[in-house]
Design a protein around this motif. Sequence first.
Motif, PDB file in Angstrom:
ATOM      1  N   CYS A   9       0.815  -1.223   0.000  1.00  0.00           N
ATOM      2  CA  CYS A   9       0.000   0.000   0.000  1.00  0.00           C
ATOM      3  C   CYS A   9       0.845   1.268   0.000  1.00  0.00           C
ATOM      4  O   CYS A   9       0.519   2.235  -0.692  1.00  0.00           O
ATOM      5  CB  CYS A   9      -0.932   0.027   1.214  1.00  0.00           C
ATOM      6  SG  CYS A   9      -2.272  -1.144   1.114  1.00  0.00           S
ATOM      7  N   CYS A  10       1.927   1.286   0.762  1.00  0.00           N
ATOM      8  CA  CYS A  10       2.731   2.505   0.865  1.00  0.00           C
ATOM      9  C   CYS A  10       3.848   2.569  -0.181  1.00  0.00           C
ATOM     10  O   CYS A  10       4.486   3.606  -0.338  1.00  0.00           O
ATOM     11  CB  CYS A  10       3.310   2.653   2.267  1.00  0.00           C
ATOM     12  SG  CYS A  10       4.637   1.508   2.691  1.00  0.00           S
ATOM     13  N   GLN A  12       6.703   0.950  -0.197  1.00  0.00           N
ATOM     14  CA  GLN A  12       8.036   0.673   0.339  1.00  0.00           C
ATOM     15  C   GLN A  12       8.536  -0.704  -0.093  1.00  0.00           C
ATOM     16  O   GLN A  12       9.711  -0.878  -0.376  1.00  0.00           O
ATOM     17  CB  GLN A  12       7.988   0.780   1.871  1.00  0.00           C
ATOM     18  CG  GLN A  12       9.323   0.652   2.583  1.00  0.00           C
ATOM     19  CD  GLN A  12       9.787  -0.781   2.779  1.00  0.00           C
ATOM     20  OE1 GLN A  12      10.959  -1.073   2.560  1.00  0.00           O
ATOM     21  NE2 GLN A  12       8.911  -1.698   3.162  1.00  0.00           N
ATOM     22  N   CYS A  74       5.045  -5.889   4.381  1.00  0.00           N
ATOM     23  CA  CYS A  74       5.679  -4.593   4.591  1.00  0.00           C
ATOM     24  C   CYS A  74       5.634  -4.228   6.066  1.00  0.00           C
ATOM     25  O   CYS A  74       4.558  -4.226   6.670  1.00  0.00           O
ATOM     26  CB  CYS A  74       4.962  -3.520   3.765  1.00  0.00           C
ATOM     27  SG  CYS A  74       5.622  -1.859   4.055  1.00  0.00           S
ATOM     28  N   VAL A  76       5.991  -1.359   7.256  1.00  0.00           N
ATOM     29  CA  VAL A  76       5.433  -0.010   7.403  1.00  0.00           C
ATOM     30  C   VAL A  76       3.907  -0.049   7.351  1.00  0.00           C
ATOM     31  O   VAL A  76       3.222   0.396   8.269  1.00  0.00           O
ATOM     32  CB  VAL A  76       5.988   0.949   6.320  1.00  0.00           C
ATOM     33  CG1 VAL A  76       5.355   2.325   6.423  1.00  0.00           C
ATOM     34  CG2 VAL A  76       7.502   1.038   6.417  1.00  0.00           C
ATOM     35  N   CYS A  77       3.345  -0.603   6.265  1.00  0.00           N
ATOM     36  CA  CYS A  77       1.884  -0.575   6.091  1.00  0.00           C
ATOM     37  C   CYS A  77       1.218  -1.912   6.371  1.00  0.00           C
ATOM     38  O   CYS A  77      -0.008  -1.978   6.467  1.00  0.00           O
ATOM     39  CB  CYS A  77       1.527  -0.086   4.688  1.00  0.00           C
ATOM     40  SG  CYS A  77       1.962  -1.238   3.361  1.00  0.00           S
TER      41      CYS A  77
END
Length: 135
Positions: A9-10, A12, A74, A76-77
């Motif tokens: 989604c982000c 990365q 991920c 992050v997300c």
Amino acid sequence: MQSRTAACCCGQLRVEVQGEPVAVGLCHCFACQRRTGSVFAALAAFRPPYKVFGRASEYVRTGDQGARFRFRFCPVCGTNLFHTEEGCEDRGIAVAVGAFADPDFPPPTDSVYDCRRHSWVQLPPGPTTYEKDPD
């Protein structure tokens, strides 16, 4: 040879694969339902080579028949992007179909764990269905 890139989604974490998928499948097992937060997982299998960009966290799960699957997501997300089977990494990678963000992506050829498919989920025409995992 055509390449495709799937992304979280982000953005990365990304994975680039080559050529057409070996198979596209749906999995209705409870582990995939929990892993995706949906009623099934849609996955596309690709042969090597593939390239991973970004950082991934990992989760290893043992399947019903003893195979160990290493899922990458991920950090992050939280998107669960792809997985490999331990000891079979040379056979390829399974990537979440939705992460390609391509409405023209090839349709599923197989549907596994049909015994756990929600009664209101209708399959498209064409896939071979299996009550459990045929492997």
